[in-house]
Motif scaffolding. Structure first.
Motif, PDB file in Angstrom:
ATOM      1  N   LYS A 187     -56.986  44.460  -9.281  1.00  9.27           N
ATOM      2  CA  LYS A 187     -56.799  43.228  -8.517  1.00  9.27           C
ATOM      3  C   LYS A 187     -57.783  43.243  -7.355  1.00  9.27           C
ATOM      4  O   LYS A 187     -58.074  44.317  -6.840  1.00  9.27           O
ATOM      5  N   PRO A 188     -58.292  42.115  -6.924  1.00 13.32           N
ATOM      6  CA  PRO A 188     -58.001  40.809  -7.486  1.00 13.32           C
ATOM      7  C   PRO A 188     -58.636  40.657  -8.874  1.00 13.32           C
ATOM      8  O   PRO A 188     -59.752  41.119  -9.116  1.00 13.32           O
ATOM      9  N   VAL A 189     -57.895  40.021  -9.754  1.00 15.33           N
ATOM     10  CA  VAL A 189     -58.321  39.851 -11.134  1.00 15.33           C
ATOM     11  C   VAL A 189     -59.526  38.915 -11.189  1.00 15.33           C
ATOM     12  O   VAL A 189     -59.531  37.860 -10.561  1.00 15.33           O
ATOM     13  N   GLU A 190     -60.540  39.335 -11.914  1.00 12.03           N
ATOM     14  CA  GLU A 190     -61.691  38.466 -12.172  1.00 12.03           C
ATOM     15  C   GLU A 190     -61.347  37.644 -13.417  1.00 12.03           C
ATOM     16  O   GLU A 190     -61.489  38.113 -14.544  1.00 12.03           O
ATOM     17  N   PHE A 191     -60.875  36.424 -13.208  1.00 13.39           N
ATOM     18  CA  PHE A 191     -60.315  35.636 -14.292  1.00 13.39           C
ATOM     19  C   PHE A 191     -61.317  35.268 -15.376  1.00 13.39           C
ATOM     20  O   PHE A 191     -60.952  35.173 -16.541  1.00 13.39           O
ATOM     21  N   ASP A 192     -62.584  35.076 -15.029  1.00 11.22           N
ATOM     22  CA  ASP A 192     -63.574  34.774 -16.065  1.00 11.22           C
ATOM     23  C   ASP A 192     -63.712  35.942 -17.041  1.00 11.22           C
ATOM     24  O   ASP A 192     -63.765  35.753 -18.254  1.00 11.22           O
ATOM     25  N   LYS A 193     -63.747  37.162 -16.501  1.00 10.40           N
ATOM     26  CA  LYS A 193     -63.828  38.349 -17.364  1.00 10.40           C
ATOM     27  C   LYS A 193     -62.541  38.527 -18.158  1.00 10.40           C
ATOM     28  O   LYS A 193     -62.578  38.906 -19.335  1.00 10.40           O
ATOM     29  N   LEU A 194     -61.401  38.268 -17.520  1.00 13.64           N
ATOM     30  CA  LEU A 194     -60.122  38.390 -18.222  1.00 13.64           C
ATOM     31  C   LEU A 194     -60.045  37.403 -19.381  1.00 13.64           C
ATOM     32  O   LEU A 194     -59.624  37.763 -20.481  1.00 13.64           O
ATOM     33  N   LYS A 195     -60.460  36.171 -19.154  1.00 15.78           N
ATOM     34  CA  LYS A 195     -60.458  35.170 -20.230  1.00 15.78           C
ATOM     35  C   LYS A 195     -61.293  35.648 -21.404  1.00 15.78           C
ATOM     36  O   LYS A 195     -60.888  35.524 -22.559  1.00 15.78           O
ATOM     37  N   GLU A 196     -62.464  36.188 -21.106  1.00 16.28           N
ATOM     38  CA  GLU A 196     -63.348  36.679 -22.157  1.00 16.28           C
ATOM     39  C   GLU A 196     -62.659  37.788 -22.971  1.00 16.28           C
ATOM     40  O   GLU A 196     -62.691  37.789 -24.198  1.00 16.28           O
ATOM     41  N   LYS A 197     -62.008  38.712 -22.286  1.00 19.83           N
ATOM     42  CA  LYS A 197     -61.313  39.810 -22.969  1.00 19.83           C
ATOM     43  C   LYS A 197     -60.159  39.286 -23.808  1.00 19.83           C
ATOM     44  O   LYS A 197     -59.946  39.752 -24.938  1.00 19.83           O
ATOM     45  N   ILE A 198     -59.401  38.341 -23.273  1.00 19.33           N
ATOM     46  CA  ILE A 198     -58.276  37.794 -24.016  1.00 19.33           C
ATOM     47  C   ILE A 198     -58.748  37.082 -25.268  1.00 19.33           C
ATOM     48  O   ILE A 198     -58.199  37.293 -26.359  1.00 19.33           O
ATOM     49  N   PHE A 199     -59.765  36.263 -25.147  1.00 17.33           N
ATOM     50  CA  PHE A 199     -60.216  35.508 -26.311  1.00 17.33           C
ATOM     51  C   PHE A 199     -60.942  36.401 -27.316  1.00 17.33           C
ATOM     52  O   PHE A 199     -60.992  36.086 -28.506  1.00 17.33           O
ATOM     53  N   ASN A 200     -61.477  37.532 -26.874  1.00 17.55           N
ATOM     54  CA  ASN A 200     -62.035  38.509 -27.820  1.00 17.55           C
ATOM     55  C   ASN A 200     -60.935  39.119 -28.677  1.00 17.55           C
ATOM     56  O   ASN A 200     -61.153  39.413 -29.855  1.00 17.55           O
TER      57      ASN A 200
END
Length: 125
Positions: free
Chosen positions: A108-121
């Protein structure tokens, strides 16, 4: 794609809904929120085993912590991906997360752009 967020801080619900508003609106992702590790386990045990594909869990929570939750999930629901999230740069928590089978470790703080990329991968694999 359904993702569970486990965190004792209830304001996380609003943060995730805000940061993923476009993806939620398009029906690309759905979030389930649990405000304790026990609540998360109760939900998982009461649902279709393939309902959730990813758990995002805070490590530091009252009662059962995120590491204990991780250990149980990887035993009872080994198909689930689990990302551990922490505000602390604790080497021991990192080591235990890997030992217990965490699929990722996020600060934290979560880097949401990177998190989105990981989730959609995850959803495309």
């Amino acid at each position: 794609m359904k993702v569970m967020v486990v965190d004792d801080e209830e304001d996380i619900l609003f943060l995730f809904r805000q940061r993923f508003r476009r993806e939620i609106k398009k029906g690309q992702i759905e979030f389930q929120f649990a405000f304790s590790a026990q609540e998360a386990l109760d939900y998982l045990e009461s649902q279709d085993k393939n309902c959730i594909i990813l758990i995002l869990s805070d490590i530091n929570m009252p009662g059962m912590n995120g590491l204990e939750l991780l250990k149980i999930i990887k035993t009872q629901f080994p198909h689930l991906k689990v990302f551990m999230i922490t505000a602390y740069g604790d080497d021991e928590n990192y080591r235990l997360s890997l030992e217990y089978g965490a699929d990722d470790y996020i600060h934290k703080p979560v880097e949401f752009d990177k998190l989105k990329e990981k989730i959609f991968n995850i959803s495309t694999n």
